[in-house]
Design a protein around this motif. Structure first.
Motif, PDB file in Angstrom:
ATOM      1  N   TRP A  35       0.844  -1.198   0.000  1.00  0.00           N
ATOM      2  CA  TRP A  35       0.000   0.000   0.000  1.00  0.00           C
ATOM      3  C   TRP A  35       0.875   1.243   0.000  1.00  0.00           C
ATOM      4  CZ3 TRP A  35      -0.496   4.239   3.230  1.00  0.00           C
ATOM      5  CH2 TRP A  35      -1.610   5.063   2.991  1.00  0.00           C
ATOM      6  N   GLN A  36       0.445   2.225  -0.760  1.00  0.00           N
ATOM      7  CA  GLN A  36       1.069   3.541  -0.755  1.00  0.00           C
ATOM      8  C   GLN A  36      -0.029   4.585  -0.749  1.00  0.00           C
ATOM      9  OE1 GLN A  36       3.447   3.437  -4.329  1.00  0.00           O
ATOM     10  NE2 GLN A  36       5.306   2.979  -3.178  1.00  0.00           N
ATOM     11  N   PRO A  37       0.251   5.762  -0.239  1.00  0.00           N
ATOM     12  CA  PRO A  37      -0.760   6.818  -0.305  1.00  0.00           C
ATOM     13  C   PRO A  37      -1.098   7.121  -1.763  1.00  0.00           C
ATOM     14  CG  PRO A  37       1.070   7.447   1.126  1.00  0.00           C
ATOM     15  CD  PRO A  37       1.493   6.213   0.410  1.00  0.00           C
ATOM     16  N   PRO A  38      -2.352   7.440  -2.047  1.00  0.00           N
ATOM     17  CA  PRO A  38      -2.702   7.776  -3.432  1.00  0.00           C
ATOM     18  C   PRO A  38      -2.031   9.059  -3.883  1.00  0.00           C
ATOM     19  CG  PRO A  38      -4.522   8.277  -1.957  1.00  0.00           C
ATOM     20  CD  PRO A  38      -3.508   7.542  -1.139  1.00  0.00           C
ATOM     21  N   GLN A  44      -1.968  17.904  -1.570  1.00  0.00           N
ATOM     22  CA  GLN A  44      -2.909  18.672  -2.376  1.00  0.00           C
ATOM     23  C   GLN A  44      -3.491  17.831  -3.499  1.00  0.00           C
ATOM     24  OE1 GLN A  44      -4.203  21.805  -1.776  1.00  0.00           O
ATOM     25  NE2 GLN A  44      -5.593  21.047  -3.384  1.00  0.00           N
ATOM     26  N   ALA A  45      -2.640  17.010  -4.121  1.00  0.00           N
ATOM     27  CA  ALA A  45      -3.142  16.134  -5.177  1.00  0.00           C
ATOM     28  C   ALA A  45      -4.148  15.139  -4.615  1.00  0.00           C
ATOM     29  CB  ALA A  45      -1.989  15.399  -5.844  1.00  0.00           C
ATOM     30  N   GLY A  46      -3.910  14.677  -3.390  1.00  0.00           N
ATOM     31  CA  GLY A  46      -4.866  13.778  -2.750  1.00  0.00           C
ATOM     32  C   GLY A  46      -6.205  14.442  -2.503  1.00  0.00           C
ATOM     33  N   LEU A  47      -6.167  15.707  -2.107  1.00  0.00           N
ATOM     34  CA  LEU A  47      -7.411  16.451  -1.900  1.00  0.00           C
ATOM     35  C   LEU A  47      -8.137  16.677  -3.224  1.00  0.00           C
ATOM     36  CD1 LEU A  47      -6.132  19.078   0.695  1.00  0.00           C
ATOM     37  CD2 LEU A  47      -7.675  17.150   1.140  1.00  0.00           C
ATOM     38  N   ASP A  48      -7.354  16.977  -4.278  1.00  0.00           N
ATOM     39  CA  ASP A  48      -7.963  17.147  -5.601  1.00  0.00           C
ATOM     40  C   ASP A  48      -8.599  15.846  -6.068  1.00  0.00           C
ATOM     41  OD1 ASP A  48      -7.197  19.802  -5.763  1.00  0.00           O
ATOM     42  OD2 ASP A  48      -5.317  19.362  -6.796  1.00  0.00           O
ATOM     43  N   VAL A 421      -6.453   5.404 -11.685  1.00  0.00           N
ATOM     44  CA  VAL A 421      -5.015   5.134 -11.747  1.00  0.00           C
ATOM     45  C   VAL A 421      -4.321   5.733 -10.534  1.00  0.00           C
ATOM     46  CG1 VAL A 421      -2.891   5.569 -13.039  1.00  0.00           C
ATOM     47  CG2 VAL A 421      -4.991   4.979 -14.264  1.00  0.00           C
ATOM     48  N   ALA A 422      -4.617   7.005 -10.242  1.00  0.00           N
ATOM     49  CA  ALA A 422      -3.967   7.692  -9.124  1.00  0.00           C
ATOM     50  C   ALA A 422      -4.426   7.154  -7.777  1.00  0.00           C
ATOM     51  CB  ALA A 422      -4.236   9.191  -9.213  1.00  0.00           C
ATOM     52  N   ASP A 423      -5.690   6.774  -7.681  1.00  0.00           N
ATOM     53  CA  ASP A 423      -6.253   6.308  -6.421  1.00  0.00           C
ATOM     54  C   ASP A 423      -5.813   4.895  -6.076  1.00  0.00           C
ATOM     55  OD1 ASP A 423      -7.888   6.428  -4.108  1.00  0.00           O
ATOM     56  OD2 ASP A 423      -9.515   5.409  -5.180  1.00  0.00           O
TER      57      ASP A 423
END
Length: 473
Positions: A35-38, A44-48, A421-423
């Motif tokens: 697991w890695q953070p998205p 900020q990218a995570g909030l977006d 993809v990012a998530d």
């Protein structure tokens, strides 16, 4: 708590693998989650990303884009010179290349060599040095194929005199273009530009193209999606394996050629060229996929990927909802099998527009239909099947036009969703050839690669910034 610790315990470890290793050394029962953070851990990218997940505007836009992709009907309608097909090429000394935009000094060896070869082919310069001066002085302009609804494998070079396949999407009337496949060996798309290469290009222009133009006119038109679907059932994935698709194409073209009253010598040379190149269909597959993905473009707020392309230095993507904007990052290396005498140090980075096939849900996404491809790119048939299954986690939906026999005729995963993809930290898989980093050496292997994650993170941030203020998330 005391009764809990008196029972057999199984620990789930998320994060650093070292914690799980310590528990295993102590004879603990542990499950390690990779697991890695998205969004690469960017806050900020995570909030977006969170703002885009299940956002009604994005969901609605993706359905519109996906339906347009599904309804596209790419048809081969003609063969034209690039100057005829692409108006800008009739007016300027313009050469198109694969991948996102890149300046001449930053280009990789194969692309530079191919551009010089194209200038020599056009007769704009007499030698390599004069050709390079035309570029550095701005006389010859360089732009991506994708800027003109075109695609080309590896270096991707298209110059005004080159013949193009002309594909029309019968659903919306838009056209897409690709150059002809030259075959293997010393070819322009790998940066070779000697007399043998230039003479072959001249023959393709003067004899092959007119013959195929006559054959296409005799056919009237050729629907490409049914042909691609049939090839998937015959062991192709229509990116790196096109043996069946090429055979099916030849089966249609040869009777048409015979009906054109061509000289026997011409017919023999044309048929020999096509039958001697199992990748002859590749460029048609790419143009068909380009037509399908262009149909999905231009839908505001859509997170669906419409382009993935590489220039041997950078990897670039475009989203339906962000228009013509490119999101780029350094191209990944290709992991695979090398021809004898070559290795990783000899290879250029990921190169070519052919990742448009994966963008459209075939190629690496359809590897389950092509177990033989693993002998070319590495891995096992199980790996090929797992790749096709894994892609289902990052797509908007599936394409019932393209089905995979090995997965009980399940439709291919299609419509890459940049949010997913990012998530989910799953990158689109691409199978591809490996070019030597020096111009003209040619293909030195094949393998598997992925797009860089940072492309998708940057894209979702741009998409989030374009959301209307006050809209519910």
């Amino acid at each position: 708590m005391n009764p809990l610790f008196q029972q057999p315990l199984k620990v789930v470890n998320a994060g650093l693998a070292g914690f799980a290793d310590n528990l295993k050394q102590a004879n603990g029962d542990v499950v390690a989650l990779s697991w890695q953070p998205p969004a690469l851990g960017d806050v900020q990218a995570g909030l977006d990303l969170a703002a885009l997940i299940r956002h009604p505007l994005v969901e609605q836009a993706n359905q519109i884009a996906f339906e347009r992709y599904l309804s596209a009907q790419p048809v081969l309608i003609d063969v034209m010179s690039a100057a005829e097909a692409i108006g800008a090429m009739a007016q300027r000394k313009l050469i198109l290349h694969s991948g996102p935009p890149i300046a001449w000094p930053d280009m990789c060896g194969p692309v530079k060599g191919a551009i010089v070869g194209a200038i020599l082919f056009e007769g704009w310069a007499a030698d390599h040095q004069a050709a390079e001066r035309l570029i550095t002085e701005g006389v010859v302009e360089l732009e991506p194929c994708h800027h003109y609804q075109a695609v080309g494998p590896m270096a991707g070079i298209i110059s005004p005199s080159m013949p193009l396949w002309v594909i029309e999407n019968k659903t919306n009337g838009q056209r897409a273009f690709s150059n002809f496949n030259e075959g293997l060996g010393k070819v322009l798309r790998f940066g070779a530009n000697n007399d043998e290469v230039l003479q072959r290009l001249q023959w393709m222009k003067q004899e092959l193209a007119p013959a195929l133009k006559a054959a296409v006119r005799q056919l009237g038109e050729l629907e490409l999606k049914p042909l691609m679907a049939q090839a998937l059932h015959m062991g192709d994935e229509v990116h790196n394996r096109n043996a069946a698709a090429t055979g099916l194409l030849i089966k249609r073209l040869v009777p048409a050629l015979l009906a054109c009253d061509l000289p026997m010598a011409t017919l023999q040379r044309v048929v020999a060229f096509m039958t001697g190149n199992d990748h002859f269909f590749l460029n048609l597959s790419m143009a068909a996929c380009k037509a399908m993905m262009d149909a999905a473009g231009g839908v505001p707020h859509s997170s669906m990927v419409t382009v993935m392309a590489r220039n041997g230095v950078n990897f670039g993507i475009r989203l339906s909802g962000t228009g013509d904007r490119w999101f780029q990052a350094p191209a990944n290396a290709v992991e695979g099998l090398f021809f004898p005498g070559y290795g990783v140090d000899d290879a250029a980075a990921d190169l070519g527009d052919s990742a448009i096939t994966e963008t459209a849900g075939v190629g690496g996404f359809a590897m389950a239909s092509s177990p033989a491809i693993v002998k070319f790119v590495g891995g096992t048939p199980a790996d090929a099947t797992n790749n096709s299954r894994r892609m289902q986690a990052i797509t908007v939906g599936a394409n019932p036009a393209f089905t995979l026999p090995a997965l009980n005729f399940a439709p291919t995963a299609a419509g890459i969703d940049a949010r997913k993809v990012a998530d989910r930290q799953i990158l689109p898989v691409i199978n591809t050839g490996i070019a030597h980093k020096q111009a003209g050496v040619g293909q030195i292997g094949a393998g598997i690669t992925t797009a860089p994650m940072s492309c998708f993170v940057e894209a979702i941030q741009a998409l989030a910034q374009a959301l209307p203020t006050g809209e519910p998330a």
